[in-house]
Design a protein around this motif. Structure first.
Motif, PDB file in Angstrom:
ATOM      1  N   GLN A 286       0.823  -1.211   0.000  1.00  0.00           N
ATOM      2  CA  GLN A 286       0.000   0.000   0.000  1.00  0.00           C
ATOM      3  C   GLN A 286       0.858   1.263   0.000  1.00  0.00           C
ATOM      4  O   GLN A 286       0.357   2.358  -0.159  1.00  0.00           O
ATOM      5  N   ASN A 287       2.143   1.075   0.230  1.00  0.00           N
ATOM      6  CA  ASN A 287       3.031   2.229   0.301  1.00  0.00           C
ATOM      7  C   ASN A 287       3.972   2.210  -0.901  1.00  0.00           C
ATOM      8  O   ASN A 287       4.594   1.184  -1.202  1.00  0.00           O
ATOM      9  N   ALA A 288       4.073   3.336  -1.602  1.00  0.00           N
ATOM     10  CA  ALA A 288       4.834   3.369  -2.852  1.00  0.00           C
ATOM     11  C   ALA A 288       6.283   2.919  -2.664  1.00  0.00           C
ATOM     12  O   ALA A 288       6.769   2.051  -3.386  1.00  0.00           O
ATOM     13  N   TRP A 289       6.963   3.497  -1.654  1.00  0.00           N
ATOM     14  CA  TRP A 289       8.385   3.164  -1.490  1.00  0.00           C
ATOM     15  C   TRP A 289       8.559   1.737  -1.009  1.00  0.00           C
ATOM     16  O   TRP A 289       9.498   1.044  -1.422  1.00  0.00           O
ATOM     17  N   ALA A 290       7.644   1.287  -0.138  1.00  0.00           N
ATOM     18  CA  ALA A 290       7.734  -0.094   0.345  1.00  0.00           C
ATOM     19  C   ALA A 290       7.556  -1.069  -0.807  1.00  0.00           C
ATOM     20  O   ALA A 290       8.282  -2.062  -0.915  1.00  0.00           O
ATOM     21  N   ALA A 291       6.610  -0.776  -1.711  1.00  0.00           N
ATOM     22  CA  ALA A 291       6.372  -1.666  -2.853  1.00  0.00           C
ATOM     23  C   ALA A 291       7.593  -1.728  -3.751  1.00  0.00           C
ATOM     24  O   ALA A 291       8.003  -2.807  -4.201  1.00  0.00           O
ATOM     25  N   ARG A 292       8.211  -0.580  -3.999  1.00  0.00           N
ATOM     26  CA  ARG A 292       9.425  -0.565  -4.822  1.00  0.00           C
ATOM     27  C   ARG A 292      10.550  -1.338  -4.137  1.00  0.00           C
ATOM     28  O   ARG A 292      11.320  -2.050  -4.777  1.00  0.00           O
ATOM     29  N   PHE A 293      10.606  -1.205  -2.812  1.00  0.00           N
ATOM     30  CA  PHE A 293      11.624  -1.909  -2.044  1.00  0.00           C
ATOM     31  C   PHE A 293      11.451  -3.426  -2.194  1.00  0.00           C
ATOM     32  O   PHE A 293      12.420  -4.148  -2.422  1.00  0.00           O
ATOM     33  N   VAL A 294      10.197  -3.894  -2.111  1.00  0.00           N
ATOM     34  CA  VAL A 294       9.945  -5.334  -2.255  1.00  0.00           C
ATOM     35  C   VAL A 294      10.410  -5.816  -3.619  1.00  0.00           C
ATOM     36  O   VAL A 294      11.056  -6.869  -3.745  1.00  0.00           O
ATOM     37  N   ILE A 295      10.122  -5.034  -4.664  1.00  0.00           N
ATOM     38  CA  ILE A 295      10.554  -5.437  -6.015  1.00  0.00           C
ATOM     39  C   ILE A 295      12.072  -5.549  -6.080  1.00  0.00           C
ATOM     40  O   ILE A 295      12.622  -6.514  -6.622  1.00  0.00           O
ATOM     41  N   ILE A 296      12.771  -4.592  -5.482  1.00  0.00           N
ATOM     42  CA  ILE A 296      14.232  -4.624  -5.521  1.00  0.00           C
ATOM     43  C   ILE A 296      14.790  -5.830  -4.772  1.00  0.00           C
ATOM     44  O   ILE A 296      15.663  -6.543  -5.272  1.00  0.00           O
ATOM     45  N   ILE A 297      14.230  -6.082  -3.578  1.00  0.00           N
ATOM     46  CA  ILE A 297      14.677  -7.246  -2.803  1.00  0.00           C
ATOM     47  C   ILE A 297      14.454  -8.523  -3.613  1.00  0.00           C
ATOM     48  O   ILE A 297      15.331  -9.392  -3.723  1.00  0.00           O
ATOM     49  N   ALA A 298      13.273  -8.630  -4.219  1.00  0.00           N
ATOM     50  CA  ALA A 298      12.944  -9.830  -4.984  1.00  0.00           C
ATOM     51  C   ALA A 298      13.915  -9.999  -6.156  1.00  0.00           C
ATOM     52  O   ALA A 298      14.412 -11.100  -6.409  1.00  0.00           O
ATOM     53  N   LEU A 299      14.209  -8.894  -6.841  1.00  0.00           N
ATOM     54  CA  LEU A 299      15.124  -8.956  -7.986  1.00  0.00           C
ATOM     55  C   LEU A 299      16.517  -9.405  -7.561  1.00  0.00           C
ATOM     56  O   LEU A 299      17.147 -10.233  -8.223  1.00  0.00           O
ATOM     57  N   ILE A 300      16.991  -8.838  -6.440  1.00  0.00           N
ATOM     58  CA  ILE A 300      18.319  -9.213  -5.971  1.00  0.00           C
ATOM     59  C   ILE A 300      18.348 -10.702  -5.628  1.00  0.00           C
ATOM     60  O   ILE A 300      19.276 -11.422  -5.976  1.00  0.00           O
ATOM     61  N   TRP A 301      17.283 -11.173  -4.991  1.00  0.00           N
ATOM     62  CA  TRP A 301      17.209 -12.590  -4.625  1.00  0.00           C
ATOM     63  C   TRP A 301      17.276 -13.475  -5.873  1.00  0.00           C
ATOM     64  O   TRP A 301      17.994 -14.455  -5.921  1.00  0.00           O
ATOM     65  N   ARG A 302      16.539 -13.093  -6.908  1.00  0.00           N
ATOM     66  CA  ARG A 302      16.422 -13.959  -8.077  1.00  0.00           C
ATOM     67  C   ARG A 302      17.684 -13.973  -8.938  1.00  0.00           C
ATOM     68  O   ARG A 302      18.042 -14.998  -9.495  1.00  0.00           O
ATOM     69  N   TRP A 303      18.377 -12.818  -9.060  1.00  0.00           N
ATOM     70  CA  TRP A 303      19.405 -12.712 -10.093  1.00  0.00           C
ATOM     71  C   TRP A 303      20.842 -12.722  -9.613  1.00  0.00           C
ATOM     72  O   TRP A 303      21.763 -12.825 -10.409  1.00  0.00           O
ATOM     73  N   THR A 304      21.090 -12.570  -8.284  1.00  0.00           N
ATOM     74  CA  THR A 304      22.481 -12.505  -7.822  1.00  0.00           C
ATOM     75  C   THR A 304      23.244 -13.784  -8.170  1.00  0.00           C
ATOM     76  O   THR A 304      24.349 -13.736  -8.703  1.00  0.00           O
ATOM     77  N   GLY A 305      22.626 -14.935  -7.918  1.00  0.00           N
ATOM     78  CA  GLY A 305      23.290 -16.203  -8.186  1.00  0.00           C
ATOM     79  C   GLY A 305      23.599 -16.377  -9.659  1.00  0.00           C
ATOM     80  O   GLY A 305      24.649 -16.905 -10.032  1.00  0.00           O
ATOM     81  N   TYR A 306      22.698 -15.900 -10.492  1.00  0.00           N
ATOM     82  CA  TYR A 306      22.880 -16.000 -11.940  1.00  0.00           C
ATOM     83  C   TYR A 306      24.140 -15.262 -12.375  1.00  0.00           C
ATOM     84  O   TYR A 306      24.990 -15.805 -13.087  1.00  0.00           O
TER      85      TYR A 306
END
Lengths: 292, 268
Positions: A152-172
């Motif tokens: 519901q919060n703009a910055w929090a939502a963007r933060f979740v996307i960034i965390i998710a992206l880092i989780w998915r692609w760092t190993g790659y």
């Protein structure tokens, strides 16, 4: 004899062309030709026979508030996520490249495993982890902090996307660095150690320069991937709250296939992304090519 | 390396490994627990797997989605490997100036963002009356500059002596490719197969655009459908996510060695 030899050379050349023709044709028909079409489409207004040449699609971009919001989001993801991820990946690869380290294979497998999940799947996992009464908020409460309405919060939502992206692609990206590091002979490090180089000096004077082509490759891949971010924006935050976390690709998809189709305008936006990707790749290549 | 440093590297690697695997463990627990427990963050596997499975197949055509995803991904993988490997071989073994120039032009295609191509591609296939066909799904994805480059790089290490010897014996050029090149390049094919299958299985945007009929549903589309509706059943959702993840995870774990070797070759 000479004639015959030339005939054979010629025959081999032709066979070579025949071997690569299907792949090359497919790329021309399904990559270059559509790109040309997109550029033509973006300079037209109206549809069918009434279509006329104009730059109205491009002037419209300048006045589009949603576009500005999506552009901001996409650039924000790019600037924050790509450097963090690449540095983290490089650090991990460096740690794993130590031949004395035990369980290297196990660590590598575990860190790479997120890449086996589909983008839609991991979006769902993170959506559920960060749900209002989900695990993350429960942990926050347990340690005495207040829960956050992540979506519901703009910055929090963007933060979740960034965390998710880092989780998915760092190993790659780490796998690419590991491969690059394995091509550097370990004796180079041994020799420099005997010469009295500190680990920090080794990292900046040996690892980084020798790994430059790989770093360049991953930087270009991540930049182009982030500028085209789609699945996460659709499935993790649904672009929300409002359009606060929506990416450009998500917006283009919406105006082409969800709302009343505005193909010409969408094409203009996609040409904009093309120009961004091309420019950034070009800059990265120039910077990467520079000899010290 | 000092002892303290070794300890620190183990600690960092353990923490990162934990963070990498944890969401997957969470998914596994979620798939075996009722929705309410998933949300509450229960972190022990439960016994609700069968119920979640029943709800899932009641709401979604799981069998069809699995069948479609496997058929599409396997076909795409076979055609990609065939077309890109023979092209990579052609570029390297018979290389001349023209072919080198063409290769660098093809590499430019790596920079074209798919979002920019999707509208013209969609229009193209609708003029040809090919929307909702698996040909339309496949054609744009089976030839990629990255794969051609991977096989071109691999062909560089293919000994010229073998080719000469085979030619003396009267083996045809295509015969050399199929009977000698393919068997010696197992690890490159392994890496290419892993990457291609994963990409094909996980692809969401293009199938979503070109396959608009319900019976063409693929696994990522099915998972995306699970979250729509008034209340999300998280147990069922996590089971869907698990089923969608298993095939790619298994393939990766089985082909891991050749995957890393293949990438190492490509980065050289």
């Amino acid at each position: 004899m000479k004639m015959k030899r030339m005939g054979i050379e010629r025959r081999y050349r032709l066979i070579g062309w025949a071997f690569l023709l299907p792949a090359a044709l497919l790329i021309f028909i399904f990559c270059f030709y559509p790109m040309l079409q997109a550029i033509l489409l973006s300079f037209k207004s109206g549809s069918g026979v009434n279509a006329s040449w104009s730059i109205s699609n491009y002037t419209r971009i300048l006045k589009d508030k949603t576009f500005k919001q999506c552009l901001f989001n996409t650039i924000f993801y790019l600037i924050v996520q790509v450097p963090i991820m690449l540095i983290l990946a490089l650090m991990l690869a460096q740690l794993l490249n130590n031949p004395k380290l035990r369980f290297r294979g196990a660590f590598r497998t575990m860190i790479f495993l997120p890449c086996a999940t589909s983008l839609v799947s991991y979006s769902m996992i993170f959506k559920s982890l960060f749900a209002d009464k989900g695990l993350i908020n429960m942990i926050l409460e347990q340690i005495g902090l207040f829960p956050i309405s992540w979506f519901q919060n703009a910055w929090a939502a963007r933060f979740v996307i960034i965390i998710a992206l880092i989780w998915r692609w760092t190993g790659y990206n780490m796998v690419f660095y590991l491969a690059g590091l394995q091509n550097i002979d370990y004796s180079v490090y041994e020799a420099s150690r005997i010469d009295g180089a500190s680990p920090r000096q080794q990292f900046f004077k040996i690892t980084i320069p020798l790994l430059k082509p790989t770093i360049l490759l991953t930087a270009i891949m991540s930049t182009s991937g982030t500028l085209q971010l789609f699945d996460e924006s659709v499935n993790l935050t649904a672009g929300g709250p409002g359009k606060a976390s929506m990416t450009l690709a998500h917006y283009i998809f919406n105006i082409s296939f969800v709302e009343t189709p505005k193909f010409n305008y969408a094409a203009a936006l996609s040409v904009f992304i093309l120009v961004c990707v091309a420019t950034l790749s070009f800059i990265q290549m120039k910077v990467g090519d520079k000899r010290d | 390396m000092t002892k303290a440093k070794t300890v620190i590297s183990y600690v960092i690697l353990c923490v990162v490994s934990f963070l990498s695997v944890f969401p997957l463990y969470y998914m596994l627990c979620g798939a075996t627990n009722p929705s309410i427990d998933v949300i509450r963050g229960k972190l022990v596997p439960g016994s609700y797997l069968l119920e979640n499975f029943k709800t899932l197949i009641e709401f979604q055509d799981l069998g069809r989605a699995l069948f479609n995803s496997f058929r599409n991904s396997i076909l795409i993988t076979i055609f990609t490997l065939l077309i890109c490997s023979i092209a990579g071989y052609g570029f390297e073994i018979y290389h001349d100036k023209g072919k080198d120039i063409l290769m660098s032009i093809l590499l430019l295609a790596m920079m074209l963002p798919f979002v920019a191509l999707m509208i013209p591609l969609f229009k193209m296939f609708s003029t040809w009356g090919m929307v909702n066909t698996w040909m339309a799904l496949m054609l744009p994805s089976i030839s990629t500059p990255f794969m051609i480059m991977l096989f071109r790089q691999a062909a560089r290490s293919f000994p010229a002596d073998i080719i000469d010897a085979a030619r003396m014996e009267g083996v045809s050029e295509i015969g050399i490719f199929f009977r000698m090149y393919i068997p010696t390049m197992k690890s490159t094919y392994g890496a290419a197969m892993t990457v291609t299958f994963m990409n094909a299985w996980n692809n969401y945007l293009w199938p979503k655009i070109i396959l608009q009929r319900n019976e063409s549903i693929t696994m990522p589309m099915l998972v995306a459908n699970l979250k729509s509706g008034y209340s999300v059943d998280y147990g069922m959702l996590m089971l869907g996510v698990l089923i969608c993840t298993l095939p790619t995870a298994i393939i990766f774990l089985c082909l891991q060695r050749s995957f890393t070797n293949g990438i190492t070759g490509a980065v050289k």
